[in-house]
Design an enzyme around this catalytic site. Structure first.
Site, PDB file in Angstrom:
ATOM      1  N   HIS A   1       3.305 -10.979  -5.474  1.00  0.00           N
ATOM      2  CA  HIS A   1       4.463 -10.216  -5.046  1.00  0.00           C
ATOM      3  C   HIS A   1       5.804 -11.270  -5.318  1.00  0.00           C
ATOM      4  O   HIS A   1       6.665 -10.931  -5.939  1.00  0.00           O
ATOM      5  CB  HIS A   1       4.289  -9.776  -3.745  1.00  0.00           C
ATOM      6  CG  HIS A   1       3.225  -8.704  -3.519  1.00  0.00           C
ATOM      7  ND1 HIS A   1       2.708  -8.529  -2.316  1.00  0.00           N
ATOM      8  CD2 HIS A   1       2.878  -7.596  -4.159  1.00  0.00           C
ATOM      9  CE1 HIS A   1       1.531  -7.638  -2.305  1.00  0.00           C
ATOM     10  NE2 HIS A   1       1.927  -7.086  -3.458  1.00  0.00           N
TER      11      HIS A   1
ATOM     12  N   ARG B   1      -0.909  -5.124 -12.586  1.00  0.00           N
ATOM     13  CA  ARG B   1      -1.835  -6.229 -12.917  1.00  0.00           C
ATOM     14  C   ARG B   1      -2.618  -6.092 -14.055  1.00  0.00           C
ATOM     15  O   ARG B   1      -3.179  -6.695 -14.901  1.00  0.00           O
ATOM     16  CB  ARG B   1      -2.537  -6.725 -11.857  1.00  0.00           C
ATOM     17  CG  ARG B   1      -1.806  -7.253 -10.675  1.00  0.00           C
ATOM     18  CD  ARG B   1      -2.430  -7.263  -9.425  1.00  0.00           C
ATOM     19  NE  ARG B   1      -2.967  -5.834  -9.117  1.00  0.00           N
ATOM     20  CZ  ARG B   1      -3.353  -5.455  -7.858  1.00  0.00           C
ATOM     21  NH1 ARG B   1      -3.327  -6.386  -6.974  1.00  0.00           N
ATOM     22  NH2 ARG B   1      -3.413  -4.066  -7.827  1.00  0.00           N
TER      23      ARG B   1
ATOM     24  N   LYS C   1      -3.307   4.059   3.398  1.00  0.00           N
ATOM     25  CA  LYS C   1      -3.838   2.837   3.845  1.00  0.00           C
ATOM     26  C   LYS C   1      -3.546   2.698   5.500  1.00  0.00           C
ATOM     27  O   LYS C   1      -2.672   3.134   5.925  1.00  0.00           O
ATOM     28  CB  LYS C   1      -3.190   1.690   3.145  1.00  0.00           C
ATOM     29  CG  LYS C   1      -3.313   1.792   1.623  1.00  0.00           C
ATOM     30  CD  LYS C   1      -2.612   0.439   1.010  1.00  0.00           C
ATOM     31  CE  LYS C   1      -2.927   0.382  -0.498  1.00  0.00           C
ATOM     32  NZ  LYS C   1      -2.000  -0.547  -1.369  1.00  0.00           N
TER      33      LYS C   1
ATOM     34  N   SER D   1      -3.340  -7.566  -2.230  1.00  0.00           N
ATOM     35  CA  SER D   1      -3.385  -7.571  -0.862  1.00  0.00           C
ATOM     36  C   SER D   1      -4.824  -7.366  -0.312  1.00  0.00           C
ATOM     37  O   SER D   1      -5.260  -7.690   0.659  1.00  0.00           O
ATOM     38  CB  SER D   1      -2.317  -6.589  -0.315  1.00  0.00           C
ATOM     39  OG  SER D   1      -1.190  -7.005  -0.742  1.00  0.00           O
TER      40      SER D   1
HETATM   41  O1  PNS Z   1       1.531  -1.133  -2.465  1.00  0.00           O
HETATM   42  P1  PNS Z   1       1.236   0.014  -2.640  1.00  0.00           P
HETATM   43  O2  PNS Z   1       0.258   0.686  -1.348  1.00  0.00           O
HETATM   44  O3  PNS Z   1       0.553   0.480  -3.611  1.00  0.00           O
HETATM   45  O4  PNS Z   1       2.811   1.081  -2.620  1.00  0.00           O
HETATM   46  C1  PNS Z   1       2.654   2.258  -2.713  1.00  0.00           C
HETATM   47  C2  PNS Z   1       4.082   2.880  -2.040  1.00  0.00           C
HETATM   48  C3  PNS Z   1       4.108   2.419  -0.616  1.00  0.00           C
HETATM   49  C4  PNS Z   1       5.126   2.416  -3.030  1.00  0.00           C
HETATM   50  C5  PNS Z   1       3.563   4.617  -1.898  1.00  0.00           C
HETATM   51  O5  PNS Z   1       2.721   4.744  -1.231  1.00  0.00           O
HETATM   52  C6  PNS Z   1       5.308   5.219  -1.549  1.00  0.00           C
HETATM   53  O6  PNS Z   1       5.965   5.527  -2.674  1.00  0.00           O
HETATM   54  N1  PNS Z   1       5.479   5.486  -0.421  1.00  0.00           N
HETATM   55  C7  PNS Z   1       6.745   6.146   0.243  1.00  0.00           C
HETATM   56  C8  PNS Z   1       6.629   7.816   0.040  1.00  0.00           C
HETATM   57  C9  PNS Z   1       6.910   8.145  -1.316  1.00  0.00           C
HETATM   58  O7  PNS Z   1       7.896   8.128  -1.865  1.00  0.00           O
HETATM   59  N2  PNS Z   1       5.801   9.021  -1.730  1.00  0.00           N
HETATM   60  C10 PNS Z   1       5.914   9.474  -3.180  1.00  0.00           C
HETATM   61  C11 PNS Z   1       5.561   8.556  -4.166  1.00  0.00           C
HETATM   62  S1  PNS Z   1       5.280   9.530  -5.894  1.00  0.00           S
END
Ligand code: PNS
Length: 157
Positions: A17, A90, A41, A128
């Site tokens: 990151h 990745r 998660k 992570s």
């Molecule tokens: O690091 P991650 O867990 O892959 O990140 C995923 C994340 C946090 C970016 C995703 O879960 C997210 O966007 N959460 C916020 C809520 C949201 O906007 N959801 C709709 C996504 S299309």
């Protein structure tokens, strides 16, 4: 002034990151690291703890801010007047999920673009979830996470 939001759960923030933020800082005037909630998660660190660890890890970078995002990413794009979202890719296996999210975000908010950056080879296998697994079994994480995160993981045990 070009602003990008780099969202993720960052639980915890890894060298992968940090590498992405460092390179994004050269392309954008303002990089906002958005610590967001992934409802699928269960995190090791709270949103606020993650924010603080990223702030410490990025303290040497001038154009980086860290915020928490408790709602939708598209609302944060509006709030911070961002030009795009940034995500790391990745491996090919990341692509399907990332494509779906990028398309959904553009559907939720017209003009919401997602830009993808690839990791440096050195960090391409760092995630992570692997970091958390190694932490669970007491393995050495020195090469995979920034120093503040390493300390927090050691103290968490
Ligand atoms: O690091 P991650 O867990 O892959 O990140 C995923 C994340 C946090 C970016 C995703 O879960 C997210 O966007 N959460 C916020 C809520 C949201 O906007 N959801 C709709 C996504 S299309």
């Amino acid at each position: 002034m070009k602003t990008v939001i780099y969202p993720g759960s960052f639980d915890p923030f890894t060298n992968g990151h940090l590498d992405l933020v460092t390179r994004a800082e050269k392309l954008f005037d303002r990089v906002i690291v958005g610590v967001a909630i992934n409802s699928g998660k269960s995190p090791m660190f709270s949103l606020e703890e993650r924010k603080e660890l990223i702030e410490k890890s990025c303290a040497h970078l001038d154009h980086v801010e860290v915020v928490t995002i408790k709602g939708l990413l598209v609302d944060a794009v509006e709030e911070y007047q961002a030009n795009a979202l940034l995500r790391g890719l990745r491996a090919f296996s990341d692509f399907e999920y990332e494509l779906q999210m990028a398309l959904m975000n553009r559907n939720l908010r017209r003009g919401c673009e997602t830009i993808f950056m690839t990791p440096t080879l050195k960090n391409s296998f760092v995630s992570s979830s692997l970091v958390k697994e190694i932490a669970k079994y007491g393995g050495d994480l020195e090469n995979y996470v920034p120093a503040p995160v390493l300390e927090a993981i050691r103290n968490r045990k």
